[in-house]
Design a protein around this motif. Structure first.
Motif, PDB file in Angstrom:
ATOM      1  N   LEU A  77       0.825  -1.206   0.000  1.00 34.07           N
ATOM      2  CA  LEU A  77       0.000   0.000   0.000  1.00 34.07           C
ATOM      3  C   LEU A  77       0.865   1.264   0.000  1.00 34.07           C
ATOM      4  CD1 LEU A  77      -2.893   1.043   0.143  1.00 34.07           C
ATOM      5  CD2 LEU A  77      -2.753   0.938   2.616  1.00 34.07           C
TER       6      LEU A  77
ATOM      7  N   ARG B 146       1.671   2.428  -3.456  1.00 33.81           N
ATOM      8  CA  ARG B 146       0.459   2.912  -4.113  1.00 33.81           C
ATOM      9  C   ARG B 146       0.073   4.301  -3.592  1.00 33.81           C
ATOM     10  NH1 ARG B 146      -3.165   1.623  -7.901  1.00 33.81           N
ATOM     11  NH2 ARG B 146      -1.158   1.377  -8.868  1.00 33.81           N
TER      12      ARG B 146
ATOM     13  N   GLU C   7       2.356   6.888  -4.988  1.00 33.61           N
ATOM     14  CA  GLU C   7       2.026   7.182  -6.390  1.00 33.61           C
ATOM     15  C   GLU C   7       0.793   8.073  -6.504  1.00 33.61           C
ATOM     16  OE1 GLU C   7       3.726   2.963  -8.174  1.00 33.61           O
ATOM     17  OE2 GLU C   7       1.670   3.145  -7.535  1.00 33.61           O
TER      18      GLU C   7
ATOM     19  N   ALA D 140      -9.953   6.670   0.801  1.00 32.53           N
ATOM     20  CA  ALA D 140     -10.354   6.025   2.048  1.00 32.53           C
ATOM     21  C   ALA D 140      -9.293   5.017   2.446  1.00 32.53           C
ATOM     22  CB  ALA D 140     -11.702   5.343   1.872  1.00 32.53           C
ATOM     23  N   LEU D 141      -8.922   5.035   3.721  1.00 34.40           N
ATOM     24  CA  LEU D 141      -7.914   4.123   4.263  1.00 34.40           C
ATOM     25  C   LEU D 141      -8.476   3.468   5.509  1.00 34.40           C
ATOM     26  CD1 LEU D 141      -4.639   6.227   4.448  1.00 34.40           C
ATOM     27  CD2 LEU D 141      -5.275   4.568   2.706  1.00 34.40           C
ATOM     28  N   ARG D 142      -7.971   2.285   5.825  1.00 34.90           N
ATOM     29  CA  ARG D 142      -8.395   1.660   7.073  1.00 34.90           C
ATOM     30  C   ARG D 142      -7.563   2.191   8.233  1.00 34.90           C
ATOM     31  NH1 ARG D 142      -9.372  -4.534   5.140  1.00 34.90           N
ATOM     32  NH2 ARG D 142     -11.373  -4.148   4.154  1.00 34.90           N
TER      33      ARG D 142
ATOM     34  N   SER E 258       2.486   0.369 -12.406  1.00 37.02           N
ATOM     35  CA  SER E 258       2.890  -0.650 -11.438  1.00 37.02           C
ATOM     36  C   SER E 258       1.606  -1.137 -10.788  1.00 37.02           C
ATOM     37  CB  SER E 258       3.818  -0.063 -10.371  1.00 37.02           C
ATOM     38  OG  SER E 258       4.844   0.666 -10.987  1.00 37.02           O
ATOM     39  N   PRO E 259       1.025  -2.237 -11.309  1.00 36.25           N
ATOM     40  CA  PRO E 259      -0.366  -2.563 -10.988  1.00 36.25           C
ATOM     41  C   PRO E 259      -0.606  -2.980  -9.538  1.00 36.25           C
ATOM     42  CG  PRO E 259       0.646  -4.288 -12.298  1.00 36.25           C
ATOM     43  CD  PRO E 259       1.627  -3.176 -12.241  1.00 36.25           C
ATOM     44  N   TYR E 260      -1.794  -2.631  -9.078  1.00 37.14           N
ATOM     45  CA  TYR E 260      -2.256  -2.993  -7.741  1.00 37.14           C
ATOM     46  C   TYR E 260      -3.470  -3.891  -7.886  1.00 37.14           C
ATOM     47  CZ  TYR E 260      -2.708  -2.031  -2.718  1.00 37.14           C
ATOM     48  OH  TYR E 260      -2.734  -2.136  -1.360  1.00 37.14           O
TER      49      TYR E 260
ATOM     50  N   GLU F 198      -5.510  -3.016 -13.488  1.00 41.68           N
ATOM     51  CA  GLU F 198      -4.253  -2.332 -13.807  1.00 41.68           C
ATOM     52  C   GLU F 198      -3.251  -3.286 -14.443  1.00 41.68           C
ATOM     53  OE1 GLU F 198      -3.259  -0.635  -9.993  1.00 41.68           O
ATOM     54  OE2 GLU F 198      -3.945   1.317 -10.675  1.00 41.68           O
TER      55      GLU F 198
ATOM     56  N   ARG G  93     -15.715  -6.833   6.631  1.00 44.23           N
ATOM     57  CA  ARG G  93     -14.340  -7.258   6.819  1.00 44.23           C
ATOM     58  C   ARG G  93     -14.220  -8.675   7.381  1.00 44.23           C
ATOM     59  NH1 ARG G  93     -10.688  -2.944   9.650  1.00 44.23           N
ATOM     60  NH2 ARG G  93     -12.072  -1.621   8.434  1.00 44.23           N
TER      61      ARG G  93
ATOM     62  N   LYS H 249      -5.286  -7.539  -1.164  1.00 42.30           N
ATOM     63  CA  LYS H 249      -4.279  -6.502  -0.977  1.00 42.30           C
ATOM     64  C   LYS H 249      -4.812  -5.506   0.042  1.00 42.30           C
ATOM     65  CE  LYS H 249      -1.775  -6.920  -5.112  1.00 42.30           C
ATOM     66  NZ  LYS H 249      -0.716  -6.329  -5.864  1.00 42.30           N
ATOM     67  N   PRO H 250      -3.883  -4.779   0.703  1.00 39.12           N
ATOM     68  CA  PRO H 250      -4.374  -3.780   1.654  1.00 39.12           C
ATOM     69  C   PRO H 250      -5.386  -2.840   0.989  1.00 39.12           C
ATOM     70  CG  PRO H 250      -1.992  -3.928   1.752  1.00 39.12           C
ATOM     71  CD  PRO H 250      -2.433  -4.823   0.646  1.00 39.12           C
ATOM     72  N   PHE H 251      -6.380  -2.483   1.764  1.00 39.97           N
ATOM     73  CA  PHE H 251      -7.510  -1.733   1.242  1.00 39.97           C
ATOM     74  C   PHE H 251      -7.177  -0.260   1.016  1.00 39.97           C
ATOM     75  CE2 PHE H 251     -10.902   1.138   2.551  1.00 39.97           C
ATOM     76  CZ  PHE H 251     -11.967   0.749   1.783  1.00 39.97           C
ATOM     77  N   PHE H 252      -7.528   0.238  -0.124  1.00 36.55           N
ATOM     78  CA  PHE H 252      -7.603   1.688  -0.304  1.00 36.55           C
ATOM     79  C   PHE H 252      -8.663   1.930  -1.354  1.00 36.55           C
ATOM     80  CE2 PHE H 252      -6.256   3.616  -4.276  1.00 36.55           C
ATOM     81  CZ  PHE H 252      -5.763   2.529  -4.958  1.00 36.55           C
ATOM     82  N   LEU H 253      -9.202   3.106  -1.351  1.00 34.94           N
ATOM     83  CA  LEU H 253     -10.356   3.358  -2.186  1.00 34.94           C
ATOM     84  C   LEU H 253     -10.318   4.812  -2.589  1.00 34.94           C
ATOM     85  CD1 LEU H 253     -13.174   1.934  -2.777  1.00 34.94           C
ATOM     86  CD2 LEU H 253     -13.976   3.083  -0.747  1.00 34.94           C
TER      87      LEU H 253
END
Lengths: 86, 706
Positions: free
Chosen positions: A23, A26, A29, A60-62, B62-64, B68, B383, B481-485
């Protein structure tokens, strides 16, 4: 202080990003870089995740990941600047 | 043929843009091996064949995510002639990150500054001439939703390809450039873009390293390690940080020159909407309200049309098919044609109005940006089950019908989430199960009808949660993968793009799921109607049911074979259980073939169709409660049934089994379609076991207490 400790609407400067695995790259970036201003917008109704704003984008992050991001709240910064001046 | 891929961040309006350019020529399929949509447009431009491919949204190369990865692989491995880079101008800084990577590929390229109207509305100004001059390529303002700038975009893209216009390299700081030049120098001959390849090698990108290995680039990898070491030692930072920072430095320098920001940031409409929709207390109730509304519009809006389609096949096509063949073909063949094949086709097509509305609303949720908000609102809740918040949308749809619910899982990102959600959906008690509950509770639980029905719904949810929890612990989690949104700015969905994308999905359902459903329909016909000319009591169905009935003794309904037999045709569609009970007990009123003429029948059908449309429309806006009584054949059937179950508890246990065993062949076909044959077979094996286990548990526990 940690990103997860900020209150909604509070602004801060990113100090360091700890070990959050893939993460980290990412987020960098996407513009989450040390020295950049960041703002917590809100906490989700169930207490997690949190919405942050960096530049013009909303992410949004945890909580578990936000705990590993060190920030300095802007109010704290101002206090320190004032002390430095006097 | 000129190949031009569209590349850009997610939510930049690529699809709307490509749709505005290609109009009706848009083809929608899947990328090989995955359920990510592939949109492609082929058309003739100035006597030249052009192919535009919409690559899945990517933030970087650099794909996640799976999307991607597809984009990165396409750009690295496939041949193309130029790139159209689609940028969300309102978020220039982040979007330019990908643009820089594309510039480093050194291919003919054009930038589409999409959503340019929103950009100027916010008070931003862009020095377009200077921007083009610095980048060395055309940058075209576009408004995809209105089709503005699209002609100019395609014109300049093709001109760029023809003239081979390359973007100017935006140099990073000196030390990095030195190492890039060093790596390009040692690089063996390759089709890969040398500059980007060198940067990715420097950045320790695993994909670039694996490509280097195939090039026998052992020496190259060694050199990359050396170069990385020098840079990290010099800057005292990890390499990823160095590269990312360097790119943002370039971007910020560029924006300094060309972008004028408004003095005061306006509070955006999007933020105001979120203040309500993501509100601490209102957020979740509003989500359920929106879901209720979508649920109501989908199921009430399609209900009368669904009924019309099945009536049309049964009363009209079925009638004339049997009339046409009754003199020339043996009765069993006529029955196979009408009851087996035709009713299967009718079943497939009766889903169309439902799926049409569902896809429409799902696309609206997705395109508007609300889907991401649902993930945000419900992430915490999902979760423990290993699913994202928006998986709950599929489950809510499941209460109406499991088939579209399975298709709705496509909005989820990883296959793992799709599997877990698809395993949970059949437990959601769909509307086809309700008439069975209604019939039985009217006989055995007259005083507590609603309570008993509610308890069945709750039991389904409980089993679903349990299954989700278990599968989250069993399924390997390497994929997650670790969460991001990203919470994108809200947009008015582009209706044209939504329409164009819907038909291929419906076609896909008819062809792929349709085949499975019709096959199942024929097999079930064989089981029920064969051997030819026998009574229902002697059919293969009855014979099989008689054999397996004793197995159900621990569950309390292993005494009589008839209710067991009814469940087998019930897999075609759950409500068929009632009709089958009627047939088996011989209480159904046989439908006489009416004597009306072809012309009259046609007019009746057309009138009914018109009425169905009117009703569909009216029901969307009217609150109307479906009554719980299924009155047809009820009286005789009720008496028969009352004798067949030893106690109300046994009947309840039977309903638990009805709730949990295979929802219907159409749901299974949808699972095959989305997850593959293995998962469908797994479900077919698992569901009856779960149903059996639960009904035994309910009966055994129940008989202790009552």
């Amino acid at each position: 202080m940690k990103l997860s400790e900020l209150h909604p609407k509070q602004k801060a400067i990113i100090k360091s990003i700890g070990d959050i695995g893939e993460l980290k790259n990412r987020l960098m970036e996407l513009g989450v870089l040390c020295g950049e201003p960041i703002q917590v917008i809100r906490i989700a109704p169930l207490g997690d995740p949190i919405e942050i704003r960096i530049g013009d984008e909303h992410l949004a992050l945890r909580n578990e990941d936000a705990q590993k991001i060190e920030v300095e709240a802007i109010s704290q910064l101002r206090k320190r600047e004032r002390k430095g001046l006097s | 043929m000129i190949h031009i891929p569209f590349v850009g961040n997610p939510n930049t309006g690529k699809t709307a843009l490509i749709n505005a350019i290609a109009k009706s020529d848009l083809e929608v399929g899947n990328w090989p091996g995955v359920t990510v949509e592939k949109k492609e447009a082929k058309f003739t431009y100035d006597r030249e064949k052009i192919a535009l491919v919409d690559l899945p949204g990517a933030y970087t190369l650099s794909p996640y995510s799976l999307e991607e990865k597809i984009t990165r692989n396409m750009l690295a491995e496939e041949k193309f002639d130029g790139i159209i880079d689609v940028i969300d101008t309102t978020n220039l800084r982040r979007n330019l990150y990908l643009t820089l990577e594309l510039i480093d590929m050194q291919q003919p390229m054009v930038v589409a500054l999409n959503m340019f109207d929103d950009f100027t509305k916010r008070g931003y100004e862009l020095d377009s001439d200077k921007f083009q001059e610095i980048l060395g390529i055309p940058t075209i303002p576009t408004i995809a939703s209105k089709g503005l700038g699209t002609q100019k975009l395609i014109d300049s893209a093709i001109a760029a390809v023809k003239k081979h216009t390359l973007p100017h390299i935006q140099p990073y700081q000196e030390h990095i450039e030195k190492e890039i030049a060093f790596l390009i120098h040692t690089m063996p001959k390759t089709d890969l873009p040398p500059r980007l390849f060198a940067i990715q090698l420097l950045a320790d990108d695993p994909y670039a390293l694996s490509l280097a290995k195939t090039l026998e680039g052992k020496k190259l990898i060694e050199k990359a390690v050396q170069a990385r070491g020098r840079l990290e030692a010099h800057m005292k930072l990890p390499i990823k940080t160095i590269i990312t920072r360097a790119r943002y430095e370039v971007i910020d320098r560029l924006l300094e020159l060309v972008l004028k920001k408004p003095i005061l940031d306006k509070v955006l409409l999007s933020e105001k909407i979120d203040a309500v929709l993501l509100h601490k207390w209102l957020g979740i109730p509003l989500f359920f309200t929106i879901m209720m509304l979508m649920f109501k519009l989908t199921f009430d809006g399609s209900g009368s049309l669904v009924i019309w389609v099945s009536d049309f096949f049964q009363d009209y096509l079925g009638k004339y098919l049997s009339l046409g063949f009754q003199d020339t073909a043996p009765p069993w063949l006529v029955s196979l044609l009408t009851d087996g094949i035709l009713s299967g086709v009718g079943l497939v097509l009766s889903f169309l109005p439902l799926l049409f509305l569902l896809y429409f609303f799902m696309a609206m949720l997705e395109e508007s940006g609300y889907m991401a908000r649902v993930s945000f609102l419900l992430d915490r809740a999902g979760r423990a089950l290993g699913i994202k918040g928006n998986a709950f949308i599929s489950m809510i749809i499941g209460f109406g019908c499991n088939v579209p619910a399975i298709y709705a899982t496509r909005a989820l990102t990883t296959k793992r989430e799709r599997i877990i959600t698809a395993l949970m959906i059949p437990m959601m008690s769909c509307s086809a199960r309700l008439p069975i509950y209604a019939l039985f509770t009217a006989i055995f639980f007259q005083e507590h009808q609603v309570l008993v029905i509610m308890s069945l719904y709750l039991l389904g949810i409980l089993v679903a949660l349990l299954l989700g929890w278990i599968s989250n612990h069993i399924l390997s989690s390497e994929e997650s993968k670790p969460f991001f949104l990203e919470l994108p700015t809200y947009h008015m969905p582009n209706m044209k793009a939504v329409w164009v994308l819907m038909w291929p999905k419906l076609k896909d359902f008819i062809v792929r799921a349709g085949t499975v459903i019709v096959m199942a329909s024929i097999i079930l016909w064989g089981v029920i109607k064969l051997p030819a000319g026998t009574d229902p009591q002697d059919s293969y169905l009855a014979q099989t049911a008689k054999q397996i009935t004793p197995v159900f003794k621990p569950a309390g309904f292993g005494e009589h074979w008839e209710p067991i037999a009814a469940m087998i045709p019930g897999t075609l569609a759950k409500e068929v259980v009632i009709g089958s009970l009627g047939t088996i007990y011989g209480v159904e009123t046989k439908n006489e073939i009416s004597k009306s003429t072809f012309k009259d029948d046609t007019i009746t059908q057309l009138k009914a169709l018109k009425e169905a449309f009117v009703n569909a429309f009216l029901h969307m806006f009217n609150i109307h409660m479906k009554s719980l009584n299924s009155e047809q054949q009820a009286n005789t059937l009720q008496h028969k049934l009352k004798d067949q179950f030893a106690s109300p508890l046994a009947a309840f246990s039977y309903l638990v089994f009805i709730l949990l065993y295979i929802p219907c062949v159409s749901t299974m076909a949808a699972i095959k379609d989305e997850l593959g044959t293995r998962w469908m077979l797994f479900e077919i094996a698992l569901l009856p076991l779960v149903a059996y286990g639960m009904s035994v548990l309910v009966y055994q526990l129940g008989s202790r207490f009552f």
